[in-house]
Design a protein around this motif. Structure first.
Motif, PDB file in Angstrom:
ATOM      1  N   GLN A 168       1.220  -1.560  -0.285  1.00 18.22           N
ATOM      2  CA  GLN A 168       0.429  -0.293  -0.329  1.00 18.22           C
ATOM      3  C   GLN A 168       0.769   1.410   0.397  1.00 18.22           C
ATOM      4  O   GLN A 168       1.002   2.123  -0.197  1.00 18.22           O
ATOM      5  N   ARG A 169       1.969   1.088   1.225  1.00 12.93           N
ATOM      6  CA  ARG A 169       2.928   2.264   0.612  1.00 12.93           C
ATOM      7  C   ARG A 169       3.095   2.309  -0.619  1.00 12.93           C
ATOM      8  O   ARG A 169       3.631   3.423  -1.301  1.00 12.93           O
ATOM      9  N   GLU A 170       4.037   1.914  -1.088  1.00 18.25           N
ATOM     10  CA  GLU A 170       4.262   1.837  -2.656  1.00 18.25           C
ATOM     11  C   GLU A 170       3.582   1.686  -3.931  1.00 18.25           C
ATOM     12  O   GLU A 170       3.743   2.928  -4.101  1.00 18.25           O
ATOM     13  N   ARG A 171       2.498   1.155  -3.288  1.00 16.01           N
ATOM     14  CA  ARG A 171       1.029   2.712  -4.405  1.00 16.01           C
ATOM     15  C   ARG A 171       1.493   3.464  -4.089  1.00 16.01           C
ATOM     16  O   ARG A 171       0.633   4.155  -5.206  1.00 16.01           O
ATOM     17  N   ARG A 172       1.343   3.719  -2.589  1.00 12.17           N
ATOM     18  CA  ARG A 172       1.152   5.551  -2.733  1.00 12.17           C
ATOM     19  C   ARG A 172       2.117   6.142  -3.624  1.00 12.17           C
ATOM     20  O   ARG A 172       2.407   7.233  -3.557  1.00 12.17           O
ATOM     21  N   LEU A 173       3.299   6.061  -2.944  1.00 11.24           N
ATOM     22  CA  LEU A 173       4.987   7.099  -3.507  1.00 11.24           C
ATOM     23  C   LEU A 173       4.375   6.726  -5.276  1.00 11.24           C
ATOM     24  O   LEU A 173       5.631   7.391  -5.491  1.00 11.24           O
ATOM     25  N   THR A 174       3.980   5.328  -5.925  1.00 10.86           N
ATOM     26  CA  THR A 174       3.898   5.804  -7.303  1.00 10.86           C
ATOM     27  C   THR A 174       2.852   5.943  -7.734  1.00 10.86           C
ATOM     28  O   THR A 174       2.905   5.756  -9.147  1.00 10.86           O
ATOM     29  N   GLU A 175       1.755   6.350  -7.037  1.00 12.45           N
ATOM     30  CA  GLU A 175       1.022   6.290  -7.869  1.00 12.45           C
ATOM     31  C   GLU A 175       0.610   7.590  -9.408  1.00 12.45           C
ATOM     32  O   GLU A 175      -0.129   8.033  -9.793  1.00 12.45           O
ATOM     33  N   ASP A 176       1.597   8.713  -8.879  1.00 13.60           N
ATOM     34  CA  ASP A 176       1.904   9.805  -9.967  1.00 13.60           C
ATOM     35  C   ASP A 176       2.646   8.955 -11.823  1.00 13.60           C
ATOM     36  O   ASP A 176       2.540  10.412 -12.288  1.00 13.60           O
ATOM     37  N   ALA A 177       3.298   8.255 -11.368  1.00 16.23           N
ATOM     38  CA  ALA A 177       4.254   7.373 -12.048  1.00 16.23           C
ATOM     39  C   ALA A 177       3.253   5.934 -12.911  1.00 16.23           C
ATOM     40  O   ALA A 177       2.183   5.876 -12.589  1.00 16.23           O
ATOM     41  N   SER A 178       3.676   6.076 -14.148  1.00 16.68           N
ATOM     42  CA  SER A 178       3.432   4.887 -15.067  1.00 16.68           C
ATOM     43  C   SER A 178       4.003   3.934 -14.370  1.00 16.68           C
ATOM     44  O   SER A 178       5.756   3.372 -14.745  1.00 16.68           O
ATOM     45  N   PHE A 179       3.044   3.320 -13.611  1.00 17.58           N
ATOM     46  CA  PHE A 179       4.591   2.323 -12.924  1.00 17.58           C
ATOM     47  C   PHE A 179       3.081   0.744 -12.396  1.00 17.58           C
ATOM     48  O   PHE A 179       1.922   0.801 -11.418  1.00 17.58           O
ATOM     49  N   ASP A 180       4.270  -0.568 -12.716  1.00 16.92           N
ATOM     50  CA  ASP A 180       3.325  -1.363 -12.697  1.00 16.92           C
ATOM     51  C   ASP A 180       3.163  -2.118 -11.728  1.00 16.92           C
ATOM     52  O   ASP A 180       4.698  -2.424 -11.288  1.00 16.92           O
ATOM     53  N   LEU A 181       2.514  -2.435 -10.172  1.00 12.64           N
ATOM     54  CA  LEU A 181       2.657  -2.641  -9.283  1.00 12.64           C
ATOM     55  C   LEU A 181       2.349  -4.364  -8.899  1.00 12.64           C
ATOM     56  O   LEU A 181       0.863  -4.361  -8.998  1.00 12.64           O
ATOM     57  N   LEU A 182       3.144  -5.375  -9.008  1.00 14.71           N
ATOM     58  CA  LEU A 182       3.040  -6.984  -8.272  1.00 14.71           C
ATOM     59  C   LEU A 182       3.120  -7.389  -7.384  1.00 14.71           C
ATOM     60  O   LEU A 182       4.168  -7.013  -6.832  1.00 14.71           O
ATOM     61  N   VAL A 183       2.202  -8.364  -7.519  1.00 13.38           N
ATOM     62  CA  VAL A 183       1.952  -8.920  -6.134  1.00 13.38           C
ATOM     63  C   VAL A 183       3.011 -10.232  -6.366  1.00 13.38           C
ATOM     64  O   VAL A 183       2.742 -10.997  -7.805  1.00 13.38           O
ATOM     65  N   GLY A 184       3.992 -10.326  -5.397  1.00 16.00           N
ATOM     66  CA  GLY A 184       4.633 -11.821  -5.764  1.00 16.00           C
ATOM     67  C   GLY A 184       3.884 -13.130  -5.009  1.00 16.00           C
ATOM     68  O   GLY A 184       4.283 -13.634  -5.399  1.00 16.00           O
ATOM     69  N   SER A 185       2.898 -12.888  -4.176  1.00 13.49           N
ATOM     70  CA  SER A 185       2.368 -13.807  -3.145  1.00 13.49           C
ATOM     71  C   SER A 185       1.011 -14.353  -3.226  1.00 13.49           C
ATOM     72  O   SER A 185       0.071 -13.491  -3.360  1.00 13.49           O
ATOM     73  N   GLY A 186       0.424 -15.247  -3.657  1.00  8.94           N
ATOM     74  CA  GLY A 186      -0.383 -15.827  -4.210  1.00  8.94           C
ATOM     75  C   GLY A 186      -1.638 -15.870  -2.934  1.00  8.94           C
ATOM     76  O   GLY A 186      -2.559 -16.106  -2.989  1.00  8.94           O
ATOM     77  N   SER A 187      -0.559 -16.114  -1.554  1.00  9.31           N
ATOM     78  CA  SER A 187      -1.634 -16.080  -0.968  1.00  9.31           C
ATOM     79  C   SER A 187      -2.496 -14.492  -0.438  1.00  9.31           C
ATOM     80  O   SER A 187      -3.847 -14.545   0.867  1.00  9.31           O
ATOM     81  N   VAL A 188      -1.787 -13.831  -1.043  1.00  8.55           N
ATOM     82  CA  VAL A 188      -2.541 -12.883  -0.325  1.00  8.55           C
ATOM     83  C   VAL A 188      -3.069 -11.663  -2.296  1.00  8.55           C
ATOM     84  O   VAL A 188      -3.395 -10.652  -2.355  1.00  8.55           O
ATOM     85  N   TYR A 189      -3.115 -12.626  -2.885  1.00  6.73           N
ATOM     86  CA  TYR A 189      -3.510 -12.066  -4.198  1.00  6.73           C
ATOM     87  C   TYR A 189      -4.521 -11.126  -4.021  1.00  6.73           C
ATOM     88  O   TYR A 189      -4.569  -9.920  -4.689  1.00  6.73           O
ATOM     89  N   ALA A 190      -5.798 -11.623  -3.553  1.00  9.74           N
ATOM     90  CA  ALA A 190      -7.038 -10.445  -3.471  1.00  9.74           C
ATOM     91  C   ALA A 190      -6.813  -9.280  -3.362  1.00  9.74           C
ATOM     92  O   ALA A 190      -7.217  -8.372  -3.526  1.00  9.74           O
ATOM     93  N   HIS A 191      -6.656  -9.772  -2.428  1.00  2.78           N
ATOM     94  CA  HIS A 191      -6.264  -9.149  -1.380  1.00  2.78           C
ATOM     95  C   HIS A 191      -4.924  -7.834  -1.218  1.00  2.78           C
ATOM     96  O   HIS A 191      -5.336  -6.374  -1.077  1.00  2.78           O
ATOM     97  N   ALA A 192      -4.757  -8.233  -2.116  1.00  4.64           N
ATOM     98  CA  ALA A 192      -2.889  -6.760  -2.755  1.00  4.64           C
ATOM     99  C   ALA A 192      -3.530  -6.284  -3.564  1.00  4.64           C
ATOM    100  O   ALA A 192      -3.879  -4.680  -3.953  1.00  4.64           O
TER     101      ALA A 192
END
Length: 288
Positions: A168-192
């Protein structure tokens, strides 16, 4: 890139040699399962057990067979090897490079940021940051991620920390950039995805590509409760084929699904029969 990606398993024969035809079959298997892009030479690919030229060959085979984008793992502990691997991946047809944090030696944030800037400056294809502290004992700080997001050739990040707060912090700090934020843990995929991730690169997608992809499709449709419910049903299988039994567990699970992923490369060893039986039960529960 967005949607569901897969850090593609690398099939080896019993002597530990790359099995090219099986690799092509695995590309077709995950594509038929609905994945949106493929990541050869990631952690689940046993990349750290392959040499530079061998990794390049894997990327070449995958890029030749794939109908979806290819993001190749190109990171090494040292800059020179990473730059060479990235060049070779581009020549082999990769669309982007996934670059793990430099590891083995300890580096401060300034050093890691400088390293990524140099990689991005030199890379002929877009660069994705890769933070996987469970394997490297290095965790990219959200502040470094936010600064790197402004680089023209840094396209995004795979965060395998499993820490939704950091994401969530990464998303907030990159929200003004063209930046694909991808999660690497299948256990939290939907939550991410709920927290702002654009997709994921999931070891689970080797074993159950159609189910992992379904989580993302539920999310796109606004059916987040259904996405979370399905994710919960897959947690035990995801754990078995990642943190609990690792690559040997994933290869055993794929065999249970009728797709041959070959042998794990030494020093990995195939799982024992009791583990195989446990995984078979999880496959039955998770893939009706």
């Amino acid at each position: 890139m967005d949607g569901t990606g897969v850090p593609l398993i690398t099939p080896f024969d019993e002597d530990g040699e790359l099995d090219a035809e099986r690799l092509r079959e695995l590309v077709r298997w995950v594509q038929d399962g609905g994945v949106d892009f493929i990541v050869p030479c990631g952690s689940n690919s046993e990349a750290e057990l392959m040499g530079v030229e061998e990794r390049a060959r894997v990327v070449e085979l995958v890029a030749d067979e794939a109908d979806v984008p290819v993001m190749a793992g190109t990171g090494h502990p040292g800059l020179a090897e990473t730059l060479r691997q990235t060049d070779l991946a581009a020549e082999a047809g990769a669309d982007a490079a996934l670059v793990v944090t430099p590891f083995y030696y300890s580096h401060d944030d300034e050093t890691i940021e400088s390293y990524y800037r140099e990689v991005a400056d030199e890379s002929p294809i877009p660069v994705y940051l890769y933070s996987v502290p469970a394997y490297t004992d290095v965790k990219l700080s959200p502040e470094v991620v936010g600064r790197l997001a402004d680089h023209d050739n840094v396209a995004g990040m795979k965060d395998s920390s499993g820490d939704v707060e950091s994401l969530q912090r990464e998303r907030r700090l990159t929200e003004d950039a063209s930046f694909d934020l991808l999660v690497g843990s299948g256990s939290v995929y939907a939550h991410a995805l709920d927290a702002g991730a654009d997709g994921g690169i999931l070891g689970l997608a080797n074993v159950a590509p159609e189910r992992a992809s379904e989580i993302y499709q539920f999310h796109l449709a606004g059916e987040d409760d259904a996405a979370r419910q399905l994710n919960a049903e897959l947690v035990e299988l995801n754990r078995a084929v990642t943190s609990k039994y690792g690559v040997p567990g994933a290869k055993a699970a794929m065999a249970e699904r009728g797709v041959s992923a070959g042998y794990p490369r030494k020093p990995h060893r195939p799982v024992e029969e009791d583990v195989r039986a446990e995984i078979a039960d999880l496959i039955d529960d998770a893939t009706p």
